[in-house]
Design an enzyme around this catalytic site. Structure first.
Site, short mmCIF file in Angstrom:
data_model
loop_
_atom_site.label_atom_id
_atom_site.label_comp_id
_atom_site.label_asym_id
_atom_site.label_seq_id
_atom_site.Cartn_x
_atom_site.Cartn_y
_atom_site.Cartn_z
N ASP A 180 -14.07 -1.52 2.64
CA ASP A 180 -13.16 -1.73 3.76
C ASP A 180 -13.88 -1.22 5.02
O ASP A 180 -14.56 -2.00 5.72
CB ASP A 180 -11.83 -0.98 3.49
CG ASP A 180 -10.87 -0.96 4.67
OD1 ASP A 180 -11.20 -1.49 5.74
OD2 ASP A 180 -9.76 -0.39 4.53
N LYS A 216 -10.41 -7.26 7.25
CA LYS A 216 -9.42 -6.93 8.28
C LYS A 216 -9.95 -7.48 9.59
O LYS A 216 -11.00 -7.02 10.08
CB LYS A 216 -9.27 -5.41 8.42
CG LYS A 216 -8.50 -4.74 7.30
CD LYS A 216 -8.41 -3.24 7.57
CE LYS A 216 -7.70 -2.53 6.42
NZ LYS A 216 -7.92 -1.07 6.47
N ASP A 245 -7.23 3.12 -3.07
CA ASP A 245 -7.99 3.17 -1.82
C ASP A 245 -8.23 4.63 -1.45
O ASP A 245 -7.28 5.39 -1.25
CB ASP A 245 -7.19 2.47 -0.71
CG ASP A 245 -7.95 2.38 0.61
OD1 ASP A 245 -9.11 2.84 0.67
OD2 ASP A 245 -7.38 1.83 1.58
N GLU A 276 -11.24 0.92 -3.62
CA GLU A 276 -11.55 0.58 -2.23
C GLU A 276 -12.16 1.78 -1.50
O GLU A 276 -11.61 2.88 -1.52
CB GLU A 276 -10.25 0.13 -1.56
CG GLU A 276 -10.38 -0.28 -0.11
CD GLU A 276 -9.03 -0.74 0.46
OE1 GLU A 276 -8.06 -0.96 -0.32
OE2 GLU A 276 -8.93 -0.87 1.70
N SER A 310 0.85 -1.18 0.00
CA SER A 310 0.00 0.00 0.00
C SER A 310 0.89 1.23 0.00
O SER A 310 1.76 1.38 0.86
CB SER A 310 -0.88 -0.02 1.25
OG SER A 310 -1.69 1.14 1.33
N LYS A 348 -2.98 4.98 -2.44
CA LYS A 348 -3.93 5.78 -1.68
C LYS A 348 -4.28 6.98 -2.55
O LYS A 348 -3.39 7.58 -3.18
CB LYS A 348 -3.29 6.24 -0.38
CG LYS A 348 -3.05 5.09 0.60
CD LYS A 348 -4.37 4.58 1.16
CE LYS A 348 -4.17 3.65 2.33
NZ LYS A 348 -5.46 3.22 2.90
N LYS A 404 -1.07 -0.89 -4.45
CA LYS A 404 -2.29 -0.15 -4.08
C LYS A 404 -1.91 1.29 -3.81
O LYS A 404 -0.99 1.55 -3.04
CB LYS A 404 -2.91 -0.79 -2.84
CG LYS A 404 -3.83 0.10 -2.01
CD LYS A 404 -4.60 -0.71 -0.99
CE LYS A 404 -4.86 0.07 0.29
NZ LYS A 404 -5.59 -0.76 1.29
N GLY A 436 -4.59 -4.52 5.75
CA GLY A 436 -3.55 -4.35 6.76
C GLY A 436 -3.77 -3.09 7.55
O GLY A 436 -4.42 -2.14 7.09
#
Ligand code: SMG
Ligand code: MG
Length: 376
Positions: free
Chosen positions: A247, A271, A197, A222, A143, A171, A169, A299
């Protein structure tokens, strides 16, 4: 197997600096203040085994309503007294024993995790065999935080590609999204798995904007919208071609079932901390398999405790997408375990030692400990 007696419980706070700041749409982290839970469980023959859990709550209620100081308070003043009042227990009974107390899934998960670790060590069982993990290695995704400059972002991503991560991934937030994704897609080529995400940074009216991500062949978007906006995610899923993954919105198996039914959850990020523990995480996995919803393991910048357990969870058959289970060195120069998670050829080896799958480095753990509270 409700045959353990809960003995001493220790709440430890540790301070762990990150190797570099990690910025998301809700803020930037440069260190973690982490709550660890140590329990002592007595078996019927009187032997006592310790187990450790890690609470994934951040310092502030910015990712979810929970935060580390609040988690410590609710464990000490509400969850543990409730658990002790139920008598003998095992890991599978912790969730039910705590269910009359509302909310606080991250705090509850940390307790269940510690009891589970102790129970597995006491019976010399690996978490992998307890769960029925079907893989010995799992693919590792990374990430990547929001970067101000696209050049810096590309440098960071290239470093992770060189490390071998099989999925990137990014952000994102409004203003750091389409252009960033386009540049990274160009860098890594058309086929390297890529996803984004947003950590709730967009609104229902952003469908046409997010549609601009569709040409970049991404695995998923996400959590684009606020966690309570399940209907909004369903509307967005109809408007945008890239699959919508939840998420923050998913906090239980029943809520996940509803989100799937409504068309809001085309892929699930599981998660364990967010959903109240590993056993609820398995129930969500099973539900998603039954509904043909791909899942992957998220995570929370875990230390070697949570990272080991996540690697085992992600070895269940329904985890068909790479998770955010990177090498410990992605976040920490030194870990509190002697066997930190590493990656080889883009994969993490699933731990098989008794317990959740880690051994603590107690010397280093003591060095990073900032507070210890012992509860009897
Ligand atoms: O542990 O690799 C990790 C972090 C993965 O991006 C990650 N987690 O929303 O999925 C998420 C975030 C939550 C934590 S941000 C501080
Ligand atoms: Mg997320």
């Amino acid at each position: 197997m409700t045959n353990f007696q809960l003995g001493l419980v220790e709440l430890r706070r540790i301070a762990m600096p990150l190797v570099s700041p990690f910025r998301t749409s809700f803020g930037s982290q440069s260190a973690r203040d982490i709550l660890l839970v140590r329990v002592e469980l007595a078996a019927e023959d009187g032997s006592v085994t310790e187990g450790w859990g890690e609470c994934v709550a951040l310092s502030e209620p910015s990712y979810s309503p929970e935060y580390v100081e609040g988690a410590q308070h609710v464990i000490e003043h509400h969850l543990l007294p409730q658990l002790r009042s139920t008598g003998r227990l095992d890991a599978a009974g912790v969730g039910a024993a705590l269910s009359k107390l509302h909310g606080h899934p991250m705090a509850k998960a940390a307790i269940e995790m510690a009891v589970l670790d102790a129970q597995l060590r006491s019976t010399e069982t690996s978490f992998a065999s307890y769960l029925g993990a079907t893989r010995t290695t799992i693919p590792s995704g990374v990430s990547v935080g929001i970067h101000d400059s696209v050049d810096d972002l590309l440098n960071t991503v290239q470093g992770y590609v060189d490390d071998g991560y099989v999925r990137i991934k990014l952000k994102i937030e409004p203003g750091s999204d389409i252009e960033h994704v386009a540049a990274v897609r160009e860098l890594i080529g058309p086929d390297t798995p890529l996803q984004v995400d947003a950590n709730t940074a967009y609104r229902r009216t952003d469908g046409q904007h997010l549609r601009q991500l569709d040409p970049f062949n991404m695995l998923l978007i996400e959590q684009p919208l606020p966690e309570a906006d399940i209907i909004g995610h369903a509307l967005l899923a109809a408007e945008v071609d890239t699959p919508i993954c939840l998420d923050e919105s998913l906090v239980s198996a029943s809520g996940t079932a509803d989100a799937i039914e409504l068309g809001a959850c085309e892929i699930a990020n599981i998660k364990p901390g967010r959903v109240g523990g590993y056993l609820e995480a398995v129930r969500i996995h099973d539900l998603c398999v039954a509904k043909n919803i791909p899942v992957w393991c998220g995570g929370m910048l875990e230390t070697g405790i949570g990272r080991a357990a996540n690697a085992v969870l992600a070895a269940l058959p329904g985890f068909t997408l790479p998770g955010d289970i990177s090498a410990s060195t992605r976040f920490y120069a030194q870990d509190i375990v002697i066997d930190p998670i590493t990656i080889t050829d883009g994969h993490v080896t699933v731990p098989t030692s008794p317990g959740l799958g880690f051994e603590l480095d107690k010397t280093f753990l003591d060095q990073v400990t900032t507070r210890t509270t012992t509860l009897r």
